[in-house]
Write a protein that holds these residues in place. Structure first.
Motif, short mmCIF file in Angstrom:
data_model
loop_
_atom_site.label_atom_id
_atom_site.label_comp_id
_atom_site.label_asym_id
_atom_site.label_seq_id
_atom_site.Cartn_x
_atom_site.Cartn_y
_atom_site.Cartn_z
N THR A 24 9.44 47.13 78.63
CA THR A 24 10.15 47.70 79.78
C THR A 24 11.65 47.50 79.64
OG1 THR A 24 8.25 47.03 81.12
CG2 THR A 24 10.18 47.82 82.30
N ALA A 25 12.05 46.33 79.16
CA ALA A 25 13.47 46.04 78.97
C ALA A 25 14.09 46.95 77.92
CB ALA A 25 13.66 44.58 78.58
N VAL A 26 13.37 47.19 76.81
CA VAL A 26 13.89 48.05 75.75
C VAL A 26 14.03 49.48 76.25
CG1 VAL A 26 13.36 49.09 73.50
CG2 VAL A 26 13.05 46.63 73.86
N GLY A 27 13.03 49.96 76.98
CA GLY A 27 13.10 51.32 77.51
C GLY A 27 14.24 51.48 78.50
N THR A 28 14.40 50.50 79.38
CA THR A 28 15.47 50.55 80.37
C THR A 28 16.84 50.48 79.69
OG1 THR A 28 14.02 49.46 81.98
CG2 THR A 28 16.38 49.46 82.46
N ALA A 29 16.97 49.59 78.71
CA ALA A 29 18.24 49.45 77.99
C ALA A 29 18.57 50.72 77.21
CB ALA A 29 18.17 48.25 77.05
N THR A 30 17.57 51.34 76.61
CA THR A 30 17.79 52.59 75.88
C THR A 30 18.30 53.68 76.82
OG1 THR A 30 16.02 52.04 74.31
CG2 THR A 30 16.71 54.35 74.43
N ALA A 31 17.68 53.77 77.99
CA ALA A 31 18.13 54.76 78.97
C ALA A 31 19.57 54.51 79.40
CB ALA A 31 17.20 54.75 80.19
N ARG A 32 19.91 53.25 79.57
CA ARG A 32 21.30 52.89 79.93
C ARG A 32 22.27 53.30 78.83
NH1 ARG A 32 22.72 47.19 82.63
NH2 ARG A 32 21.89 47.49 84.74
N LEU A 33 21.93 52.95 77.60
CA LEU A 33 22.83 53.25 76.48
C LEU A 33 23.02 54.75 76.29
CD1 LEU A 33 21.57 50.61 73.87
CD2 LEU A 33 23.78 50.62 75.06
N LEU A 34 21.98 55.52 76.57
CA LEU A 34 22.07 56.97 76.39
C LEU A 34 22.63 57.68 77.61
CD1 LEU A 34 18.69 57.64 74.51
CD2 LEU A 34 21.00 57.51 73.54
N GLY A 35 22.96 56.91 78.65
CA GLY A 35 23.59 57.50 79.83
C GLY A 35 22.65 58.28 80.72
N ALA A 36 21.40 57.83 80.81
CA ALA A 36 20.43 58.51 81.68
C ALA A 36 20.87 58.40 83.14
CB ALA A 36 19.04 57.90 81.50
N ASP A 37 20.28 59.23 83.98
CA ASP A 37 20.62 59.24 85.40
C ASP A 37 20.51 57.84 85.99
OD1 ASP A 37 20.98 60.97 87.97
OD2 ASP A 37 19.30 59.64 88.42
N ARG A 38 21.60 57.42 86.64
CA ARG A 38 21.65 56.04 87.12
C ARG A 38 20.61 55.77 88.21
NH1 ARG A 38 22.94 51.39 84.94
NH2 ARG A 38 22.69 49.85 86.57
N ASP A 39 20.35 56.73 89.05
CA ASP A 39 19.37 56.54 90.11
C ASP A 39 17.97 56.32 89.54
OD1 ASP A 39 21.29 56.75 92.08
OD2 ASP A 39 20.96 58.90 92.42
N ARG A 40 17.65 57.04 88.49
CA ARG A 40 16.35 56.86 87.85
C ARG A 40 16.23 55.47 87.24
NH1 ARG A 40 12.76 60.60 86.43
NH2 ARG A 40 12.36 59.48 84.48
N ILE A 41 17.29 55.01 86.60
CA ILE A 41 17.26 53.69 86.00
C ILE A 41 17.10 52.62 87.08
CG2 ILE A 41 18.58 51.99 84.68
CD1 ILE A 41 19.94 54.35 83.25
N THR A 42 17.88 52.74 88.15
CA THR A 42 17.82 51.75 89.23
C THR A 42 16.44 51.70 89.86
OG1 THR A 42 20.17 52.10 89.72
CG2 THR A 42 18.83 51.07 91.44
N ALA A 43 15.78 52.85 89.98
CA ALA A 43 14.45 52.90 90.59
C ALA A 43 13.34 52.45 89.65
CB ALA A 43 14.15 54.31 91.07
N GLY A 44 13.68 52.20 88.38
CA GLY A 44 12.68 51.77 87.41
C GLY A 44 11.94 52.89 86.72
N LEU A 45 12.40 54.12 86.93
CA LEU A 45 11.68 55.27 86.38
C LEU A 45 11.87 55.45 84.88
CD1 LEU A 45 12.34 57.82 89.26
CD2 LEU A 45 10.18 56.70 88.69
#
Length: 327
Positions: free
Chosen positions: A65-86
């Motif tokens: 879960t941490a790797v997936g979340t970190a990858t999304a952060r690094l790639l600039g995914a939608d912040r609301d999705r990241i915050t919600a855990g999606l």
């Protein structure tokens, strides 16, 4: 001078601490989102459940879960999705799935889990863009695609495939008694919920269920409804009692029931009936997909839930009594 120097040091420290805490909350929410719940506290309970099944599974779940979340952060995914855990729940399932199906103690499993957790985040973005055309969610489709590719390919690589990979087995033909004992019933009821994370132990499923109720009582009730429908459908169709008791026949029904009543469709008597039908359909579809994937070494994962839920949500606008959740 001393005070200002201390403040200068503490400022970046506090900022880093807040970011670390924020990231931790996102990771925990990512685990909870496996069951559609944006609750960090539920994520803690889910972690407890995984660690109760084995420390390796708890570690793989958190790391994935941490790797997936970190990858999304690094790639600039939608912040609301990241915050919600999606951006974390698919990677959680990929990592835990690697541990279960390939064996948690092998270095190759750890490498694949880390790589898969990053890749599934990219697939999530692709699936989201494609399905947005029809206003449909991705569900666990990215996980299913990644996990299916990995498990089907694994036997072709000697450094990946191990004969002692773990307790998971290929689907087997219907055989054995179909009569359910009282023990079979209550084991199946909780195992259906635990098997969403590939955990067959009834007590692990109980912990997961407590975590669901902790976040949302309605979601907990729907999880119970889905589990009951899965058991009833499997029994009515003559599924072997052993498979029913270990939860492999009913976990897709749990997810379908939760998704179709309250998560994506407004909860009312109409969506409840719709969800019950969807849960039964997901249960009936499970052996079909197991037979389809078995010759290639694949597994059903949550494919029945994904296919049934996408079809039912795509059909929902044709039925005025069903209303999509907005916002």
């Amino acid at each position: 001078m001393h005070a200002s120097g201390t403040a200068a040091v503490n400022g970046p420290f506090r900022t880093g601490y807040r970011r670390l805490v924020g990231f931790g909350i996102e990771v925990l929410r990512g685990q909870a989102q496996v069951d559609f719940l944006p609750s960090a506290l539920t994520g803690v309970v889910f972690s407890v459940a995984l660690f109760a099944a084995g420390w390796e599974f708890g570690l793989y779940g958190l790391t994935g879960t941490a790797v997936g979340t970190a990858t999304a952060r690094l790639l600039g995914a939608d912040r609301d999705r990241i915050t919600a855990g999606l951006e974390g729940f698919n990677s959680c399932l990929v990592a835990v799935g690697c541990a279960v199906f390939l064996g948690p103690h092998h270095p190759s499993t750890a490498v694949l889990a880390l790589t898969g957790s990053a890749v599934v985040t990219i697939l999530t973005g692709a699936a989201a863009r494609i399905l947005a055309t029809w206003d449909l969610p991705t569900f666990t489709l990215p996980f299913c695609l990644t996990a299916s590719a990995m498990t089907i390919a694994a036997p072709g690589f000697q450094r990946v495939w191990h004969q002692d990979a773990g307790p998971a087995t290929l689907s087997r033909p219907a055989a054995g008694p179909t009569a359910l004992t009282v023990t079979d019933l209550w084991h199946a009821f909780f195992a259906n919920i635990g098997q969403i994370f590939f955990m067959p132990q009834w007590y692990v499923g109980l912990i997961f269920l407590l975590g669901i109720f902790l976040a949302c009582r309605r979601a907990g009730v729907l999880a119970c409804v889905g589990s009951a429908v899965g058991i009833l459908t499997a029994w009515a169709l003559g599924a072997p009692a052993e498979q029913v008791a270990e939860g492999t026949m009913g976990y897709n029904a749990v997810l379908a029931a939760m998704a179709l009543c309250g998560v994506f469709l407004v909860a009312d008597v109409w969506s409840l009936a719709y969800a019950v039908i969807g849960a039964a359909a997901a249960t009936a579809l499970s052996p079909a997909l197991a037979a389809l994937f078995a010759p290639s070494g694949g597994h059903t994962f949550t494919w029945p839930f994904v296919l049934v839920s996408l079809a039912f949500l795509a059909a929902a606008p044709a039925f005025p009594r069903l209303r999509r959740v907005t916002g």
